[in-house]
Design an enzyme around this catalytic site. Sequence first.
Site, PDB file in Angstrom:
ATOM      1  N   GLU A  17      19.408  55.558 -54.436  1.00  0.00           N
ATOM      2  CA  GLU A  17      20.363  56.670 -54.562  1.00  0.00           C
ATOM      3  C   GLU A  17      20.162  57.716 -53.463  1.00  0.00           C
ATOM      4  O   GLU A  17      21.122  58.279 -52.942  1.00  0.00           O
ATOM      5  CB  GLU A  17      20.200  57.320 -55.940  1.00  0.00           C
ATOM      6  CG  GLU A  17      21.370  58.172 -56.345  1.00  0.00           C
ATOM      7  CD  GLU A  17      21.285  58.582 -57.820  1.00  0.00           C
ATOM      8  OE1 GLU A  17      21.388  57.695 -58.680  1.00  0.00           O
ATOM      9  OE2 GLU A  17      21.100  59.783 -58.085  1.00  0.00           O
ATOM     10  N   ASP A  18      18.938  57.990 -53.111  1.00  0.00           N
ATOM     11  CA  ASP A  18      18.647  59.147 -52.254  1.00  0.00           C
ATOM     12  C   ASP A  18      18.045  58.837 -50.893  1.00  0.00           C
ATOM     13  O   ASP A  18      17.756  59.767 -50.129  1.00  0.00           O
ATOM     14  CB  ASP A  18      17.680  60.107 -52.992  1.00  0.00           C
ATOM     15  CG  ASP A  18      18.305  60.701 -54.251  1.00  0.00           C
ATOM     16  OD1 ASP A  18      19.542  60.719 -54.337  1.00  0.00           O
ATOM     17  OD2 ASP A  18      17.554  61.123 -55.140  1.00  0.00           O
TER      18      ASP A  18
HETATM   19  P1  NDP Z   1      23.067  68.150 -59.186  1.00  0.00           P
HETATM   20  O1  NDP Z   1      23.376  66.778 -59.611  1.00  0.00           O
HETATM   21  O2  NDP Z   1      23.509  68.608 -57.850  1.00  0.00           O
HETATM   22  O3  NDP Z   1      21.499  68.465 -59.314  1.00  0.00           O
HETATM   23  C1  NDP Z   1      20.739  68.020 -60.406  1.00  0.00           C
HETATM   24  C2  NDP Z   1      19.922  66.836 -59.975  1.00  0.00           C
HETATM   25  O4  NDP Z   1      19.076  67.223 -58.902  1.00  0.00           O
HETATM   26  C3  NDP Z   1      18.994  66.343 -61.058  1.00  0.00           C
HETATM   27  O5  NDP Z   1      19.659  65.412 -61.873  1.00  0.00           O
HETATM   28  C4  NDP Z   1      17.858  65.733 -60.259  1.00  0.00           C
HETATM   29  O6  NDP Z   1      18.258  64.400 -59.951  1.00  0.00           O
HETATM   30  C5  NDP Z   1      17.834  66.543 -58.975  1.00  0.00           C
HETATM   31  N1  NDP Z   1      16.802  67.589 -58.843  1.00  0.00           N
HETATM   32  C6  NDP Z   1      16.116  67.900 -57.715  1.00  0.00           C
HETATM   33  N2  NDP Z   1      15.310  68.922 -57.891  1.00  0.00           N
HETATM   34  C7  NDP Z   1      15.444  69.311 -59.170  1.00  0.00           C
HETATM   35  C8  NDP Z   1      14.826  70.337 -59.956  1.00  0.00           C
HETATM   36  N3  NDP Z   1      13.904  71.176 -59.443  1.00  0.00           N
HETATM   37  N4  NDP Z   1      15.193  70.482 -61.237  1.00  0.00           N
HETATM   38  C9  NDP Z   1      16.111  69.656 -61.761  1.00  0.00           C
HETATM   39  N5  NDP Z   1      16.729  68.654 -61.068  1.00  0.00           N
HETATM   40  C10 NDP Z   1      16.393  68.478 -59.786  1.00  0.00           C
HETATM   41  O7  NDP Z   1      23.553  69.208 -60.230  1.00  0.00           O
HETATM   42  P2  NDP Z   1      24.783  69.210 -61.185  1.00  0.00           P
HETATM   43  O8  NDP Z   1      24.681  68.040 -62.050  1.00  0.00           O
HETATM   44  O9  NDP Z   1      24.851  70.547 -61.815  1.00  0.00           O
HETATM   45  O10 NDP Z   1      26.012  69.112 -60.174  1.00  0.00           O
HETATM   46  C11 NDP Z   1      26.780  67.983 -60.006  1.00  0.00           C
HETATM   47  C12 NDP Z   1      27.814  68.258 -58.947  1.00  0.00           C
HETATM   48  O11 NDP Z   1      28.649  69.374 -59.271  1.00  0.00           O
HETATM   49  C13 NDP Z   1      27.180  68.572 -57.622  1.00  0.00           C
HETATM   50  O12 NDP Z   1      27.709  67.742 -56.628  1.00  0.00           O
HETATM   51  C14 NDP Z   1      27.499  70.028 -57.374  1.00  0.00           C
HETATM   52  O13 NDP Z   1      27.812  70.267 -56.019  1.00  0.00           O
HETATM   53  C15 NDP Z   1      28.704  70.289 -58.233  1.00  0.00           C
HETATM   54  N6  NDP Z   1      28.690  71.665 -58.724  1.00  0.00           N
HETATM   55  C16 NDP Z   1      28.488  71.966 -60.040  1.00  0.00           C
HETATM   56  C17 NDP Z   1      28.480  73.274 -60.497  1.00  0.00           C
HETATM   57  C18 NDP Z   1      28.256  73.568 -61.936  1.00  0.00           C
HETATM   58  O14 NDP Z   1      28.387  74.705 -62.358  1.00  0.00           O
HETATM   59  N7  NDP Z   1      27.884  72.589 -62.768  1.00  0.00           N
HETATM   60  C19 NDP Z   1      28.689  74.385 -59.583  1.00  0.00           C
HETATM   61  C20 NDP Z   1      28.855  73.980 -58.242  1.00  0.00           C
HETATM   62  C21 NDP Z   1      28.866  72.689 -57.858  1.00  0.00           C
HETATM   63  P3  NDP Z   1      17.233  63.211 -59.533  1.00  0.00           P
HETATM   64  O15 NDP Z   1      16.483  62.793 -60.750  1.00  0.00           O
HETATM   65  O16 NDP Z   1      18.173  62.148 -59.054  1.00  0.00           O
HETATM   66  O17 NDP Z   1      16.376  63.794 -58.465  1.00  0.00           O
END
Ligand code: NDP
Length: 180
Positions: A66-67
């Site tokens: 994935e990453d």
């Molecule tokens: P993301 O999916 O962007 O981030 C969460 C993921 O980041 C986790 O599932 C984990 O995945 C990884 N991760 C890395 N560091 C950390 C950490 N310190 N703590 C927790 N997780 C971490 O977040 P969202 O699910 O909220 O967003 C999904 C999409 O929506 C994104 O593309 C974002 O741009 C967009 N978005 C959402 C907003 C909202 O309010 N919900 C606002 C703005 C944008 P892993 O296990 O794979 O590392």
Amino acid sequence: TMTDLIYIIIKCTNFAAIKHKNQRRKDPEKTPYINHPIGVAYILVNEAKITDPEVIQAALLHDTVEDTDTTFNEIEHEFGVNVRNIVDEVTDDKTLPAAERKRLQIVHARDSSHQAKLVKLADKLYNLRDLQTCVPEGWTEERRQEYFKWAKQVVDNLRGTNDQLEASLDAIFQKECPVQ
Ligand code: NDP
Ligand code: ZN
């Protein structure tokens, strides 16, 4: 044998460390990314009492495709088709829009294999604990809350898999998103 098992687990850990070497977590301290897959594998052995080598390998490798530039064929070549298939089950299709990926995680959780469900539960538990400790830079409190609510929907479709992991997740949901 025990020697073979130690070899394969360390091979896996080393593979993931090399693949994730330039990545950091989203916390303000920018923790090395590899802490996450190692921590997920440790939750499985230490808390869930899982010693299935394929599950532990898949946990260590679960974010490589994935990453990073890692391919499923590479995983199969190095670690076999069973590990490849578990990693495949827990890998999001990054060509899809973010909202669709999140919807599909909820839908696909239910028909995942038992091995993949274990990796997913431990992955969610690790990430939710991270979010309890510190909010990623740029995240609003609303976005953090939305993440807990979405994670609960995924976990609700993974139930009946591991009592210990599900109890730990439920305690987090009760605290972070109690029923309104
Ligand atoms: P993301 O999916 O962007 O981030 C969460 C993921 O980041 C986790 O599932 C984990 O995945 C990884 N991760 C890395 N560091 C950390 C950490 N310190 N703590 C927790 N997780 C971490 O977040 P969202 O699910 O909220 O967003 C999904 C999409 O929506 C994104 O593309 C974002 O741009 C967009 N978005 C959402 C907003 C909202 O309010 N919900 C606002 C703005 C944008 P892993 O296990 O794979 O590392
Ligand atoms: Zn992960």
